[in-house]
Design a protein around this motif. Sequence first.
Motif, PDB file in Angstrom:
ATOM      1  N   VAL A 134       0.125  -6.943   0.372  1.00 16.05           N
ATOM      2  CA  VAL A 134       0.313  -7.279   1.790  1.00 16.05           C
ATOM      3  C   VAL A 134      -0.969  -7.965   2.289  1.00 16.05           C
ATOM      4  CG1 VAL A 134       1.978  -5.420   2.243  1.00 16.05           C
ATOM      5  CG2 VAL A 134      -0.439  -5.012   2.604  1.00 16.05           C
ATOM      6  N   LYS A 135      -0.814  -8.774   3.316  1.00 15.37           N
ATOM      7  CA  LYS A 135      -1.962  -9.556   3.800  1.00 15.37           C
ATOM      8  C   LYS A 135      -3.035  -8.621   4.390  1.00 15.37           C
ATOM      9  CE  LYS A 135       0.919 -13.486   4.989  1.00 15.37           C
ATOM     10  NZ  LYS A 135       1.699 -14.063   6.082  1.00 15.37           N
ATOM     11  N   TYR A 136      -2.603  -7.591   5.068  1.00 19.03           N
ATOM     12  CA  TYR A 136      -3.542  -6.677   5.735  1.00 19.03           C
ATOM     13  C   TYR A 136      -4.467  -6.053   4.685  1.00 19.03           C
ATOM     14  CZ  TYR A 136      -5.293  -3.044   8.805  1.00 19.03           C
ATOM     15  OH  TYR A 136      -6.117  -2.233   9.549  1.00 19.03           O
ATOM     16  N   GLY A 137      -5.763  -6.257   4.868  1.00 17.49           N
ATOM     17  CA  GLY A 137      -6.753  -5.636   3.964  1.00 17.49           C
ATOM     18  C   GLY A 137      -6.786  -6.221   2.567  1.00 17.49           C
ATOM     19  N   TRP A 138      -6.279  -7.456   2.406  1.00 15.82           N
ATOM     20  CA  TRP A 138      -6.114  -7.993   1.046  1.00 15.82           C
ATOM     21  C   TRP A 138      -7.437  -8.108   0.295  1.00 15.82           C
ATOM     22  CZ3 TRP A 138      -8.376 -12.371  -0.918  1.00 15.82           C
ATOM     23  CH2 TRP A 138      -8.938 -13.254   0.007  1.00 15.82           C
ATOM     24  N   THR A 141      -8.265  -4.832  -1.165  1.00 18.15           N
ATOM     25  CA  THR A 141      -7.358  -4.600  -2.310  1.00 18.15           C
ATOM     26  C   THR A 141      -7.876  -5.379  -3.518  1.00 18.15           C
ATOM     27  OG1 THR A 141      -5.558  -4.486  -0.693  1.00 18.15           O
ATOM     28  CG2 THR A 141      -4.923  -4.659  -3.006  1.00 18.15           C
ATOM     29  N   ASN A 168       4.104 -12.058   1.615  1.00 17.51           N
ATOM     30  CA  ASN A 168       2.841 -11.452   1.144  1.00 17.51           C
ATOM     31  C   ASN A 168       1.989 -12.461   0.384  1.00 17.51           C
ATOM     32  OD1 ASN A 168       3.496  -8.775   2.045  1.00 17.51           O
ATOM     33  ND2 ASN A 168       4.964  -8.646   0.360  1.00 17.51           N
ATOM     34  N   GLY A 193      -1.617  -1.113  -0.371  1.00 15.94           N
ATOM     35  CA  GLY A 193      -1.652  -2.558  -0.130  1.00 15.94           C
ATOM     36  C   GLY A 193      -0.986  -3.336  -1.249  1.00 15.94           C
TER      37      GLY A 193
END
Length: 220
Positions: A134-138, A141, A168, A193
């Motif tokens: 997922v883009k959030y926090g990539w 990750t 994503n 993530g």
Amino acid sequence: MKKLAAEKAVEYVENGMTLGLGTGSTVEYALKKLGEMVKNGLDIKGIPTSMRTRKIAKEENISLTTMEENPEIDLTIDGADEVDSELNLIKGGGGALTREKIVAYHSKREIIVIDETKVVKALGIDFPLPVEVVKYGWSSTKNKLEEFGCNVKLRKIMGDPYITDNSNYILDCEFVRIDDPEQLEVDINNIPGVVENGLFIGLTDDVIVGSKQGIKTLTR
Ligand code: 5RP
């Protein structure tokens, strides 16, 4: 070689089947052949694993369905980026790995079509392992994935991040080689993530390999 393998796989398709339709240039030969067979009266329903495959299948007049309408998939034909001697795979070169893995998991039979260059001694040697995140926090990750000893790159297309059909990102993980794909598949998916990774372990029944010498079928 890709066309040879794809057209051989289509011979396993029977009237009335619900068919998983994989993604990639090899599968496109199978879609073309299926289109011809549909024109000649074959009655099948296809479940596409990507928007691209959906578009091609529609152009070929292949009837489409969903997993909600048809949860039992009789047969899936898909491609791969690497195949090892146990028929474990790396997939996701075309970015469709998550949908491809869902469809493979729910298929009674998974046939993989490749050319001979994709058969490897160990996974990860020639091809980076794609991981959908997922883009959030990539970027966090990404840092976590690097702890597995790989070099990680955000997949880009014409300078912009590549976006999957699920909206994503893809992180491509370059390993020297993957020694324990079974464990790595589980460990990567444990990182928050991560949506899915491109290791397909124990999901494949047959691999049809197109080579200059002809067709070879590897069976589990
Ligand atoms: C898409 C895939 C493809 O099946 C894989 O990349 C092989 O593609 P091609 O047949 O074009 O070589 O996993 O996500």
